[in-house]
Design an enzyme around this catalytic site. Structure first.
Site, PDB file in Angstrom:
ATOM      1  N   ASP A  34       6.030 -40.339 -37.857  1.00  0.00           N
ATOM      2  CA  ASP A  34       5.407 -39.346 -38.728  1.00  0.00           C
ATOM      3  C   ASP A  34       4.534 -40.035 -39.777  1.00  0.00           C
ATOM      4  OD1 ASP A  34       6.851 -37.596 -37.278  1.00  0.00           O
ATOM      5  OD2 ASP A  34       8.126 -36.881 -38.939  1.00  0.00           O
ATOM      6  N   ALA A  35       5.027 -41.173 -40.271  1.00  0.00           N
ATOM      7  CA  ALA A  35       4.290 -41.867 -41.335  1.00  0.00           C
ATOM      8  C   ALA A  35       2.941 -42.388 -40.829  1.00  0.00           C
ATOM      9  CB  ALA A  35       5.124 -43.013 -41.882  1.00  0.00           C
ATOM     10  N   ASP A  38       0.652 -39.447 -40.479  1.00  0.00           N
ATOM     11  CA  ASP A  38       0.144 -39.040 -41.795  1.00  0.00           C
ATOM     12  C   ASP A  38      -0.953 -39.981 -42.280  1.00  0.00           C
ATOM     13  OD1 ASP A  38       1.913 -36.973 -41.771  1.00  0.00           O
ATOM     14  OD2 ASP A  38       3.394 -37.957 -43.084  1.00  0.00           O
ATOM     15  N   SER A  83      -4.841  -7.026 -15.803  1.00  0.00           N
ATOM     16  CA  SER A  83      -3.428  -6.859 -16.143  1.00  0.00           C
ATOM     17  C   SER A  83      -2.614  -6.917 -14.854  1.00  0.00           C
ATOM     18  CB  SER A  83      -3.197  -5.554 -16.885  1.00  0.00           C
ATOM     19  OG  SER A  83      -3.742  -4.509 -16.137  1.00  0.00           O
ATOM     20  N   LEU A  84      -1.318  -6.918 -14.997  1.00  0.00           N
ATOM     21  CA  LEU A  84      -0.456  -7.102 -13.825  1.00  0.00           C
ATOM     22  C   LEU A  84       0.245  -5.803 -13.463  1.00  0.00           C
ATOM     23  CD1 LEU A  84       1.261 -10.419 -14.917  1.00  0.00           C
ATOM     24  CD2 LEU A  84      -0.237 -10.151 -12.949  1.00  0.00           C
ATOM     25  N   GLU A 115       6.463 -18.039 -12.362  1.00  0.00           N
ATOM     26  CA  GLU A 115       6.304 -18.493 -13.751  1.00  0.00           C
ATOM     27  C   GLU A 115       7.002 -17.515 -14.687  1.00  0.00           C
ATOM     28  OE1 GLU A 115       2.054 -18.506 -14.443  1.00  0.00           O
ATOM     29  OE2 GLU A 115       1.661 -19.287 -12.439  1.00  0.00           O
ATOM     30  N   LYS A 117       7.248 -14.962 -17.571  1.00  0.00           N
ATOM     31  CA  LYS A 117       6.263 -14.099 -18.230  1.00  0.00           C
ATOM     32  C   LYS A 117       6.628 -14.065 -19.705  1.00  0.00           C
ATOM     33  CE  LYS A 117       3.951  -9.642 -17.787  1.00  0.00           C
ATOM     34  NZ  LYS A 117       4.048  -9.171 -19.169  1.00  0.00           N
ATOM     35  N   ASP A 119       6.565 -13.222 -23.538  1.00  0.00           N
ATOM     36  CA  ASP A 119       6.264 -11.990 -24.261  1.00  0.00           C
ATOM     37  C   ASP A 119       5.567 -12.321 -25.574  1.00  0.00           C
ATOM     38  OD1 ASP A 119       6.187  -9.311 -24.484  1.00  0.00           O
ATOM     39  OD2 ASP A 119       8.317  -9.029 -24.891  1.00  0.00           O
ATOM     40  N   GLU A 177      -0.655 -17.510 -23.374  1.00  0.00           N
ATOM     41  CA  GLU A 177       0.075 -16.554 -24.195  1.00  0.00           C
ATOM     42  C   GLU A 177       0.482 -17.239 -25.497  1.00  0.00           C
ATOM     43  OE1 GLU A 177       0.300 -13.621 -22.676  1.00  0.00           O
ATOM     44  OE2 GLU A 177       1.924 -12.529 -23.663  1.00  0.00           O
ATOM     45  N   TYR A 229      -1.412 -20.503 -18.670  1.00  0.00           N
ATOM     46  CA  TYR A 229      -0.977 -20.210 -17.300  1.00  0.00           C
ATOM     47  C   TYR A 229      -2.114 -20.003 -16.307  1.00  0.00           C
ATOM     48  CZ  TYR A 229      -1.782 -15.542 -19.175  1.00  0.00           C
ATOM     49  OH  TYR A 229      -2.339 -14.465 -19.788  1.00  0.00           O
ATOM     50  N   LYS A 317       9.867  -7.611 -13.671  1.00  0.00           N
ATOM     51  CA  LYS A 317      10.331  -7.473 -15.048  1.00  0.00           C
ATOM     52  C   LYS A 317      11.845  -7.706 -15.182  1.00  0.00           C
ATOM     53  CE  LYS A 317       7.869  -6.061 -17.980  1.00  0.00           C
ATOM     54  NZ  LYS A 317       6.882  -5.026 -18.349  1.00  0.00           N
ATOM     55  N   CYS A 411      37.739   5.839 -48.178  1.00  0.00           N
ATOM     56  CA  CYS A 411      37.815   5.119 -46.905  1.00  0.00           C
ATOM     57  C   CYS A 411      38.259   6.076 -45.793  1.00  0.00           C
ATOM     58  CB  CYS A 411      38.810   3.968 -47.031  1.00  0.00           C
ATOM     59  SG  CYS A 411      39.217   3.220 -45.438  1.00  0.00           S
ATOM     60  N   CYS A 414      42.040   5.098 -44.689  1.00  0.00           N
ATOM     61  CA  CYS A 414      43.227   5.208 -45.534  1.00  0.00           C
ATOM     62  C   CYS A 414      43.040   6.122 -46.739  1.00  0.00           C
ATOM     63  CB  CYS A 414      43.678   3.824 -45.994  1.00  0.00           C
ATOM     64  SG  CYS A 414      42.602   3.090 -47.220  1.00  0.00           S
ATOM     65  N   CYS A 429      36.445  -0.765 -49.180  1.00  0.00           N
ATOM     66  CA  CYS A 429      37.639   0.051 -49.380  1.00  0.00           C
ATOM     67  C   CYS A 429      38.611  -0.828 -50.143  1.00  0.00           C
ATOM     68  CB  CYS A 429      38.229   0.430 -48.023  1.00  0.00           C
ATOM     69  SG  CYS A 429      40.003   0.696 -48.045  1.00  0.00           S
ATOM     70  N   CYS A 434      45.387  -0.503 -46.108  1.00  0.00           N
ATOM     71  CA  CYS A 434      44.478   0.240 -45.242  1.00  0.00           C
ATOM     72  C   CYS A 434      44.682  -0.204 -43.788  1.00  0.00           C
ATOM     73  CB  CYS A 434      43.044  -0.024 -45.667  1.00  0.00           C
ATOM     74  SG  CYS A 434      41.829   0.662 -44.543  1.00  0.00           S
TER      75      CYS A 434
END
Ligand code: IVH
Length: 671
Positions: A34-35, A38, A83-84, A115, A117, A119, A177, A229, A317, A411, A414, A429, A434
């Site tokens: 990471d350094a 950076d 579209s599918l 594959e 799908k 969302d 997606e 995809y 689906k 309650c 009780c 309660c 109870c």
């Protein structure tokens, strides 16, 4: 004038940074720290500060967002984004396969790609000579919104294509997606709630809302991810199959889902569907099914499209995780500490394959915030093990007959007073005896991770309390066979089994016992911590707040709760009564010898052959180990089974110790 070598260096830095983004985000396999990363970024920022004329929208420094827009422009999709068509059963998928064969006039098997799908939101991104120039939403399929500035803020999307193994095409429009992980979505909603902002209904809405921000600096702060995809158009490189596309995109730095597979026929696709469905809960993002595509692109071309959907693809689906239904009533459930949880009684509805007739509304504040009323049509959500919940009412469907819910002031179990303590969301309660609280306490006491009394489930507990056979937790240890035989559905054999389970639970550890008592704020982890430090049950009776506060990880709230629990005469009496019945609480020193995996953290990915995940976790925990759910540097062993998920990749990235089932069993000391 900018010196040539500066110009060169800037260009070099940008490509290098983008290459490391690709190693990190796409391959999960960073090659610098990471350094060091950076440092590259800082060098680029510094040069751009000195020579502002070099700043371009495609610089990695610009991923923080650009000035806000008045509105989005529109982008035409040169190749429409189709579209599918959907299939909801195996039969419908086989019918799709038959249609494909009939259309092509062939009898032999057709090869398909399968594959996930994802969302999320569909996007198209254009690279000209390897440089990102346009990013657009799908829109109506022919024209979408120009969200280029927003697309540039997503670090998983390369600003420059990688030219390593594969030459870069002259022109490429690539489709994918944009989505959000479930966990990130939950975190985002928590933050929004704290700020009093409206909540997103699901990860897809959160992704769509984040991508369609006029101010791209907002998008930059949202945890958006992407999977690619497919290709709309590519000049300068021919493809023969969808599989070849899926293999090539990652070489350009375009992230493809790791679960894509090539299937030799439709039955393999169906099998793929079943396997993916099983893994659905452990995968960190939402998938609404799989996409099955004819692999051969020439066959795809011959099949063409009909009414805006390709004949060569189908979406199979998954059962929906969301459904709409009506709230018939709102009732309250009394928990073991007396907290009243409002629960919606629903007209039964199928959600992800299970009939749901109740869903939690969490608390009164949630009901008010969401404005859920009795009689409302609501959206409910259920995923995996989580309790179904009401997401929101569908206000458009209100008739005016809906009623607002009111928290009862007595309650329902009780009749004691219901109070709301200052600073708390919950209503409680306050009844000391109870029955609803007692039932919930017993359920917790008997649960697997507490005293583990196998077979003592909800229905039996209900009867034991209602018939007055159990009036406090200790009474469980005084039950006789005749008592059980009085209960509905209990015959000789079951009664014997229950007595055996109760007897076995008498041999327990201090940590389990503390957890089982249900002391407020003391969950499994804190119970373990308390057991390790305080060591003996006796030591708890005279303990002071200060003693507890010295334990790292114990705060004032917990300390207060523990002290007052053990000071309570009734609690002392019940514990004493259990000990009288022969409860043996092992102290931490005794345990160590039996805990060869003490403190070792395990993570599982993929299916094990000889045991279920639950069993594996239990075996680890019995030996003092910890079964974690996600991979981090704290993990000691990653146990990999069949079809491992993304945890495996992450484990490799982090360089953790990876073991297979055989090695795992050796560690457990079985076989
Ligand atoms: S192929 C003509 N593959 O599903 C083929 N779509 O209606 C069109 N989606 O929102 C799409 N994962 O973005 C394809 N592996 C995948 C997909 C996928 C998700 C989305 C797509 C669109 C919808 C298709």
């Amino acid at each position: 004038m900018v010196p040539e070598e500066i110009r060169k260096r800037v260009e070099e830095l940008r490509r290098e940074i983008e290459y490391h983004n690709y190693r990190y985000y796409v391959l999960n396999d960073p090659v610098i720290s990471d350094a060091e990363y950076d440092a590259l970024m800082r060098e680029l920022e510094e040069l751009e500060r000195r020579y502002p004329e070099l700043v371009t929208p495609n610089s990695p420094t610009q991923r923080v967002g650009a000035p806000p827009l008045e509105e989005f422009g529109t982008v035409e999709h040169r190749m429409p984004m189709l579209s599918l068509s959907n299939a909801f059963s195996e039969e419908e998928v086989r019918e799709f396969d038959r249609r494909v064969k009939r259309f092509l006039g062939v009898l032999h098997d057709i090869q398909y790609t399968a594959e996930p799908k994802i969302d999320g939101v569909a996007v198209e991104i254009i690279y000209e000579r390897g440089v990102l120039t346009v990013g657009a939403t799908r829109g109506d399929g022919y024209r979408g919104e120009d969200v280029t500035q927003n697309i540039r803020t997503i670090k998983m999307i390369p600003l420059y294509l990688i030219e390593d193994e594969e030459p870069i095409p002259e022109y490429l429009s690539v489709r994918g997606e944009v989505y959000m992980d479930r966990e990130d979505f939950r975190r985002l909603n928590r933050e929004r709630e704290e700020r009093g902002e409206t909540l997103f209904a699901n990860p897809r809405n959160a992704a769509a809302g984040s991508l369609r921000q006029l101010d791209s600096s907002v998008t930059a702060k949202r945890p958006l991810k992407v999977f690619f995809y497919g290709i709309g158009e590519c000049r300068g490189r021919e493809f023969r199959s969808q599989w070849e596309v899926l293999q090539t995109l990652p070489k350009w730095g375009l992230r493809v889902n790791p679960f894509v597979e090539l299937c030799e026929n439709i039955e393999e696709c169906i099998h793929y569907y079943q396997r993916l469905l099983e893994k659905r809960e452990e995968i960190p993002y939402e998938m609404d099914g799989i996409v099955i595509k004819v692999n051969d692109l020439e066959l795809q071309r011959r099949l063409g499209e009909i009414s805006r959907s390709p004949r060569w693809a189908v979406a199979f689906k998954f059962p929906a995780e969301e459904a709409t239904t009506r709230v018939l009533d709102i009732v309250v459930q009394v928990g073991r500490t007396g907290v009243l949880t409002p629960v919606a009684v629903l007209e039964p509805v199928q959600v992800s394959g299970v009939v749901v007739s109740r869903a939690t509304l969490h608390n009164m504040d949630e009901i008010k915030r969401k404005d859920v009323r009795i009689g409302d049509w609501v959206l409910v959500h259920r995923a995996g093990e989580v309790i179904p919940e009401v997401i929101k009412p569908i206000k458009e469907r209100r008739t005016g007959q809906e009623r607002e819910f009111q928290m009862p002031d007595r309650c329902p179990a009780c009749g004691s007073k219901v109070v709301r303590l200052p600073g708390e969301v919950a209503y409680r309660c306050i009844g000391l005896s109870c029955p609803a609280q007692l039932k919930a306490r017993i359920r917790h006491f008997a649960s697997r991770r507490a005293m583990d009394i196998e077979g003592l489930g909800e229905k039996l507990i209900e009867q034991l309390v209602d018939r007055g056979l159990v009036k406090d937790l200790a009474d469980i240890y005084y039950l006789k066979k005749v008592d059980f035989l009085k209960l509905e559905g209990v015959a000789d054999k079951l009664a014997q089994k229950l007595l055996g389970a109760i007897e076995r639970s008498k041999d327990t550890t201090l940590a389990r016992f503390l957890y089982a008592l249900g002391i407020r704020h003391v969950g499994e982890h804190l119970a373990q911590l308390l057991a390790t430090h305080i060591k003996k049950l006796d030591n708890f009776y005279n303990i002071r707040k200060d003693d507890l506060l010295r334990i790292p990880g114990i705060g004032p709230e917990v300390a207060e709760s523990v002290v007052s629990f053990f000071r309570d005469q009734e609690n002392r009496r019940v514990i004493e009564k259990m000990l009288q019945a022969g409860l043996r609480i092992r102290e931490p020193e005794e345990e160590v010898a039996e805990k060869p995996l003490k403190g070792k953290v395990f993570v599982f990915t993929g299916a094990l052959e000889s045991m279920t995940r639950e069993e594996a976790k239990r075996l680890v925990e019995e030996r003092g180990g910890i079964a974690a759910s996600s991979v981090s540097r704290r993990v000691d062993y990653v146990v990999v089974g069949r079809d491992p998920g993304s945890k495996y990749d992450k484990a490799r990235t982090l360089g953790l110790q990876i073991i297979d089932e055989e090695e795992f069993k050796k560690l457990l000391g079985i076989e």
